[in-house]
Enzyme design. Sequence first.
Site, PDB file in Angstrom:
ATOM      1  N   GLU A 321       3.731 -38.916 -38.487  1.00 21.19           N
ATOM      2  CA  GLU A 321       3.359 -40.119 -37.714  1.00 21.19           C
ATOM      3  C   GLU A 321       3.393 -41.392 -39.003  1.00 21.19           C
ATOM      4  O   GLU A 321       2.293 -42.105 -38.473  1.00 21.19           O
ATOM      5  CB  GLU A 321       2.320 -39.860 -36.943  1.00 21.19           C
ATOM      6  CG  GLU A 321       0.831 -39.806 -37.760  1.00 21.19           C
ATOM      7  CD  GLU A 321       0.493 -38.389 -37.888  1.00 21.19           C
ATOM      8  OE1 GLU A 321       1.307 -37.618 -38.112  1.00 21.19           O
ATOM      9  OE2 GLU A 321      -0.563 -38.176 -38.073  1.00 21.19           O
ATOM     10  N   HIS A 345       4.634 -36.717 -29.396  1.00 20.24           N
ATOM     11  CA  HIS A 345       3.312 -36.393 -30.105  1.00 20.24           C
ATOM     12  C   HIS A 345       3.220 -37.427 -31.143  1.00 20.24           C
ATOM     13  O   HIS A 345       1.996 -38.148 -31.258  1.00 20.24           O
ATOM     14  CB  HIS A 345       3.349 -35.258 -30.648  1.00 20.24           C
ATOM     15  CG  HIS A 345       2.313 -34.706 -31.606  1.00 20.24           C
ATOM     16  ND1 HIS A 345       1.238 -33.989 -31.023  1.00 20.24           N
ATOM     17  CD2 HIS A 345       2.147 -34.829 -32.799  1.00 20.24           C
ATOM     18  CE1 HIS A 345       0.434 -33.725 -32.185  1.00 20.24           C
ATOM     19  NE2 HIS A 345       0.995 -34.435 -33.200  1.00 20.24           N
ATOM     20  N   GLU A 346       4.205 -37.757 -31.971  1.00 21.35           N
ATOM     21  CA  GLU A 346       4.020 -38.763 -32.844  1.00 21.35           C
ATOM     22  C   GLU A 346       3.939 -40.328 -32.615  1.00 21.35           C
ATOM     23  O   GLU A 346       2.966 -40.784 -33.065  1.00 21.35           O
ATOM     24  CB  GLU A 346       5.228 -38.898 -33.884  1.00 21.35           C
ATOM     25  CG  GLU A 346       5.709 -37.154 -34.468  1.00 21.35           C
ATOM     26  CD  GLU A 346       4.453 -36.819 -35.086  1.00 21.35           C
ATOM     27  OE1 GLU A 346       3.593 -37.192 -35.476  1.00 21.35           O
ATOM     28  OE2 GLU A 346       4.513 -35.223 -35.058  1.00 21.35           O
ATOM     29  N   HIS A 349       0.289 -40.566 -31.865  1.00 24.93           N
ATOM     30  CA  HIS A 349      -0.607 -40.849 -32.900  1.00 24.93           C
ATOM     31  C   HIS A 349      -0.747 -42.273 -33.139  1.00 24.93           C
ATOM     32  O   HIS A 349      -1.800 -42.702 -33.998  1.00 24.93           O
ATOM     33  CB  HIS A 349       0.027 -40.101 -34.303  1.00 24.93           C
ATOM     34  CG  HIS A 349      -0.536 -38.853 -34.525  1.00 24.93           C
ATOM     35  ND1 HIS A 349      -1.623 -38.260 -34.823  1.00 24.93           N
ATOM     36  CD2 HIS A 349       0.395 -37.597 -34.772  1.00 24.93           C
ATOM     37  CE1 HIS A 349      -1.860 -36.987 -34.983  1.00 24.93           C
ATOM     38  NE2 HIS A 349      -0.567 -36.534 -34.852  1.00 24.93           N
ATOM     39  N   GLU A 368      -5.542 -34.593 -34.157  1.00 28.15           N
ATOM     40  CA  GLU A 368      -4.436 -33.846 -33.646  1.00 28.15           C
ATOM     41  C   GLU A 368      -4.980 -33.595 -32.222  1.00 28.15           C
ATOM     42  O   GLU A 368      -4.186 -33.296 -31.165  1.00 28.15           O
ATOM     43  CB  GLU A 368      -4.168 -32.604 -34.407  1.00 28.15           C
ATOM     44  CG  GLU A 368      -3.727 -33.029 -35.734  1.00 28.15           C
ATOM     45  CD  GLU A 368      -2.309 -33.625 -35.685  1.00 28.15           C
ATOM     46  OE1 GLU A 368      -1.798 -33.766 -34.717  1.00 28.15           O
ATOM     47  OE2 GLU A 368      -1.864 -34.579 -36.599  1.00 28.15           O
ATOM     48  N   ASP A 426      -5.090 -29.124 -47.058  1.00 25.62           N
ATOM     49  CA  ASP A 426      -3.909 -28.866 -46.602  1.00 25.62           C
ATOM     50  C   ASP A 426      -3.821 -27.240 -46.343  1.00 25.62           C
ATOM     51  O   ASP A 426      -3.412 -26.656 -45.466  1.00 25.62           O
ATOM     52  CB  ASP A 426      -2.791 -29.050 -47.336  1.00 25.62           C
ATOM     53  CG  ASP A 426      -2.275 -30.445 -47.044  1.00 25.62           C
ATOM     54  OD1 ASP A 426      -2.297 -30.891 -46.161  1.00 25.62           O
ATOM     55  OD2 ASP A 426      -2.084 -31.279 -48.166  1.00 25.62           O
ATOM     56  N   TYR A 434      -5.554 -28.595 -33.064  1.00 18.03           N
ATOM     57  CA  TYR A 434      -4.338 -29.146 -32.121  1.00 18.03           C
ATOM     58  C   TYR A 434      -4.934 -28.542 -30.587  1.00 18.03           C
ATOM     59  O   TYR A 434      -5.004 -29.276 -29.771  1.00 18.03           O
ATOM     60  CB  TYR A 434      -2.910 -28.458 -32.346  1.00 18.03           C
ATOM     61  CG  TYR A 434      -2.488 -29.114 -33.578  1.00 18.03           C
ATOM     62  CD1 TYR A 434      -1.552 -30.140 -33.229  1.00 18.03           C
ATOM     63  CD2 TYR A 434      -2.561 -28.961 -34.835  1.00 18.03           C
ATOM     64  CE1 TYR A 434      -0.783 -30.758 -34.481  1.00 18.03           C
ATOM     65  CE2 TYR A 434      -2.161 -29.448 -35.852  1.00 18.03           C
ATOM     66  CZ  TYR A 434      -1.229 -30.490 -35.627  1.00 18.03           C
ATOM     67  OH  TYR A 434      -0.561 -31.057 -36.799  1.00 18.03           O
TER      68      TYR A 434
HETATM   69  N1  BES Z   1       0.405 -35.126 -38.747  1.00 12.09           N
HETATM   70  C1  BES Z   1       0.904 -34.115 -38.211  1.00 12.09           C
HETATM   71  C2  BES Z   1       1.713 -33.435 -39.550  1.00 12.09           C
HETATM   72  C3  BES Z   1       0.876 -32.917 -40.491  1.00 12.09           C
HETATM   73  C4  BES Z   1      -0.419 -32.547 -40.413  1.00 12.09           C
HETATM   74  C5  BES Z   1       1.215 -33.208 -41.982  1.00 12.09           C
HETATM   75  C6  BES Z   1      -1.214 -32.180 -41.386  1.00 12.09           C
HETATM   76  C7  BES Z   1       0.433 -32.801 -42.830  1.00 12.09           C
HETATM   77  C8  BES Z   1      -0.882 -32.161 -42.761  1.00 12.09           C
HETATM   78  C9  BES Z   1       1.909 -34.446 -37.057  1.00 12.09           C
HETATM   79  O1  BES Z   1       1.524 -35.330 -36.181  1.00 12.09           O
HETATM   80  C10 BES Z   1       2.353 -33.095 -36.242  1.00 12.09           C
HETATM   81  O2  BES Z   1       1.284 -32.724 -35.832  1.00 12.09           O
HETATM   82  N2  BES Z   1       3.375 -32.644 -36.251  1.00 12.09           N
HETATM   83  C11 BES Z   1       3.684 -31.385 -35.349  1.00 12.09           C
HETATM   84  C12 BES Z   1       4.179 -31.965 -34.413  1.00 12.09           C
HETATM   85  C13 BES Z   1       4.004 -31.187 -33.116  1.00 12.09           C
HETATM   86  C14 BES Z   1       2.398 -30.690 -32.637  1.00 12.09           C
HETATM   87  C15 BES Z   1       4.542 -31.554 -31.901  1.00 12.09           C
HETATM   88  C16 BES Z   1       4.797 -30.455 -36.325  1.00 12.09           C
HETATM   89  O3  BES Z   1       5.128 -30.834 -37.329  1.00 12.09           O
HETATM   90  O4  BES Z   1       4.987 -29.415 -36.023  1.00 12.09           O
HETATM   91 ZN    ZN Z   2      -0.176 -34.635 -34.914  1.00 15.15          ZN
END
Ligand code: BES
Ligand code: ZN
Length: 672
Positions: A321, A345-346, A349, A368, A426, A434
């Site tokens: 995002e 989703h994004e 955010h 999340e 991480d 989520y």
């Molecule tokens: N912000 C996250 C991706 C992320 C989380 C990157 C933690 C690095 C560390 C992003 O918003 C996300 O949740 N992406 C999901 C989308 C899905 C839940 C619709 C993905 O990448 O799968």
């Molecule tokens: Zn996310």
Amino acid sequence: MDPRWIPPHGPSIRPHDSPPSIPHSRPAPGPAPAEAAPAPPAPGVAIGPGAGSSPGAGHGPGADVASASSAARGRCGTCTWSCASPSRRRARRLRGRARWSCAARAGAAAELRLDAHPSLAVTAGQELPVESRPFASYGSALHIALPQPPRAGQLLTLLIDYEAGEGPGVCWLSPEQTAGKQKPYMYTQGQAVLNRSFFPCFDTPSVKFTYSATVKVPEGFTAVMSATSWEKQKDNTFVFKMSQPIPSYLIALVVGDIVSADVGPRSRVWAEPCLIEAAKKEYDGVIEEFLVVGEKLFGPYVWGRYDILFMPPSFPFGGMENPCLTFVTPCLLAGDRSLVDVIIHEISHSWFGNLVTNATWGEFWLNEGFTMYAQRRITTEVYGLPYTCLEAATGRALLRQHMDATGEDHPLNKLRVVIEPGINPDDTYNETPYEKGYCFVSYLAHLVGNQSKFDAFLQAYVNRFKFQSITADDTLGFFLEYFPELKEKGVDSIPGFEFDRWLNTPGWPPYLPDLSPGQQLMRPADELAELWAADSLNMEAIEAVDITGWRTYQLVYFLDQVLQKSPLPEGNLKRLSKMYPKISKAQNAELRLRWCQIILKNNLEAEYSKVKDFLHSQGKQKYTLPLYRAMWGGSEATRALAMETFSATAPQLHVNVQNYVKKILGLAAAEA
Ligand code: BES
Ligand code: ZN
């Protein structure tokens, strides 16, 4: 600032006149909802105590043990930044100058600390003593000695010339690793703690700042950033400005052979030339509606533009995002808009995460969980409740799989995760923030008992905490303040559903939102999965079900059920594969993932090549890791497949994903 390049210059501190006051590091107690007013902007990053104190951004609740920086939890400073990419001297290096403006806090010591990384070298002669000290496997601490302790409120300007190399936050791709295979590409990925290898910074979500950037790139390349304004000047120099305060993890840069196409009044898609047509077709005319619904539900969209950048296939996430410019996997180009929930989703955010931000990575569910809730509010408005419940059911299946794999009592299955010093945030990434987070927000809505009242609360919450970084205590305190009748009833301590239990006890969510409105879409899929799991197949009944008109998420849900029932009785899967080419030959990544998982769980050797092909075609973490886990947990043949596939694809994977796969395969993962 010279847009081309700046002569080497040592780090220096220039005291300026003090601004009148220093911001509070924590938001002041909230006003009553009726009189909610925006918090006053603060003048600079507050520099916290300094030498002698333990690392971590600030102290007490909300302290970020994942940051070595001396910034206490606070609001915006500014970072003016410039870089040339690639460096004139060496490829795969980025020469940069970061200029930080920070206001000193009362009692600050004669030392300033920034987050950095061993791959990031401070260059040039030194006006001030700078020392890089070890901090954690994922970063180092830059200690900068000041001539004397700053006065409270004194504005400091810090200039740092540096070179970033192949750190984990800066990804350099060869032409073969791009979709077009013609030119190299570089991108940065900051979340959670990777941007410290991109530029020296206060790499904690508890600090927000504005930035401007000047980026000079070679002829034939374009630079884009997560910024509110973008301008191309002469000499292939791009100038960016982010006029809203954001945390470091949301700063992102891409340099590549990329072009754009408009898809809405405030949106365009960016992609390599060979993908731009497909990108435009996928999202032309659909983004604006999501933004409008988001604004209706959660308040103004403050970021100006909402653009989408399609990344090279190895991008490790479905979406990221980055404000004004979401980065997405090219897997979203399914041809039928079926994976648009990632975009929603994004977009969500934009309010939850980018405006109201978790103060530490232990509170990641605030980003999340609220975003999952917001995403599903938008899909309910746009696509209706049955579809949303179906999508939420696939989310619940992911949470079930995750908790089955880790055990419900695993400490990561709390909403508020205790991240010990030295632990890479991480490495704590999983489904709990989520989907359990979604359940908790749904539970709060259930307590309120009225959707429009809860929507109004969400809007007030965003308005109350916008541009701030907060903890769950701030969120829940505001909830009880906003609904005094619920506070009076003691809803925070209903046995079995205590807020404290939600936050601090691992386990399956004590409350699950009702997904029965999705039954009309789920029931046929449930029944069909039953039929395929039978010992002797009732082909008449199976043939009577026509799946040609099913939506992608119905098929996904069906495959989740088949996976759960796998291994199927001998021979069933082979017939299933033949009967449904729409599934077994699918190009849609969500379907391919599930089909590959099913192939592995059923030892369908004839189709192992599909697993290999899928892992060669993309590098998304959430697709890659489950497949390697399944291969490694399977037969000798699937283990060999894992090794063979990994040795061929490792160089194209993001370094974090590479290391996680190495761990799964028992290959000593080098500390990133
Ligand atoms: N912000 C996250 C991706 C992320 C989380 C990157 C933690 C690095 C560390 C992003 O918003 C996300 O949740 N992406 C999901 C989308 C899905 C839940 C619709 C993905 O990448 O799968
Ligand atoms: Zn996310």
